[in-house]
Design an enzyme around this catalytic site. Structure first.
Site, PDB file in Angstrom:
ATOM      1  N   PRO A 109       0.815  -1.209   0.000  1.00 38.29           N
ATOM      2  CA  PRO A 109       0.000   0.000   0.000  1.00 38.29           C
ATOM      3  C   PRO A 109       0.853   1.265   0.000  1.00 38.29           C
ATOM      4  O   PRO A 109       1.931   1.317   0.599  1.00 38.29           O
ATOM      5  CB  PRO A 109      -0.799  -0.079   1.297  1.00 38.29           C
ATOM      6  CG  PRO A 109      -0.696  -1.484   1.740  1.00 38.29           C
ATOM      7  CD  PRO A 109       0.593  -2.008   1.202  1.00 38.29           C
ATOM      8  N   TYR A 110       0.341   2.255  -0.677  1.00 41.05           N
ATOM      9  CA  TYR A 110       0.960   3.573  -0.727  1.00 41.05           C
ATOM     10  C   TYR A 110      -0.143   4.582  -0.451  1.00 41.05           C
ATOM     11  O   TYR A 110      -1.147   4.630  -1.165  1.00 41.05           O
ATOM     12  CB  TYR A 110       1.571   3.808  -2.110  1.00 41.05           C
ATOM     13  CG  TYR A 110       2.025   5.219  -2.359  1.00 41.05           C
ATOM     14  CD1 TYR A 110       3.297   5.636  -1.993  1.00 41.05           C
ATOM     15  CD2 TYR A 110       1.181   6.132  -2.974  1.00 41.05           C
ATOM     16  CE1 TYR A 110       3.711   6.936  -2.231  1.00 41.05           C
ATOM     17  CE2 TYR A 110       1.588   7.431  -3.212  1.00 41.05           C
ATOM     18  CZ  TYR A 110       2.847   7.823  -2.853  1.00 41.05           C
ATOM     19  OH  TYR A 110       3.260   9.103  -3.079  1.00 41.05           O
TER      20      TYR A 110
END
Length: 68
Positions: free
Chosen positions: A2-3
């Site tokens: 995830p970013y």
């Protein structure tokens, strides 16, 4: 992996507040999506209020109007 990109105005946010944002967002991804915190990236962009608009006005102008 995830970013998450958080954009906030550059109005005196402390390092501790940013640390809490990173920790809180990371924990949320762990709790909700079972993501690995070691591969979770959180980026905080601080934007000058002259570069952020709401409606027809810059945030700088809105802040000044709110003081008067």
């Amino acid at each position: 992996m995830p970013y998450v990109n958080i954009k906030i105005t550059d109005e005196g946010v402390t390092a501790e507040q940013k640390r809490k944002l990173v920790q809180g967002v990371t924990q949320l991804l762990v709790d909700v999506l079972n993501k690995d915190p070691s591969t979770t990236f959180v980026l905080i962009d601080e934007v000058n209020t002259d570069n952020w608009g709401v409606g027809y006005q810059l945030v700088t102008e809105l802040r000044l109007a709110a003081r008067h």
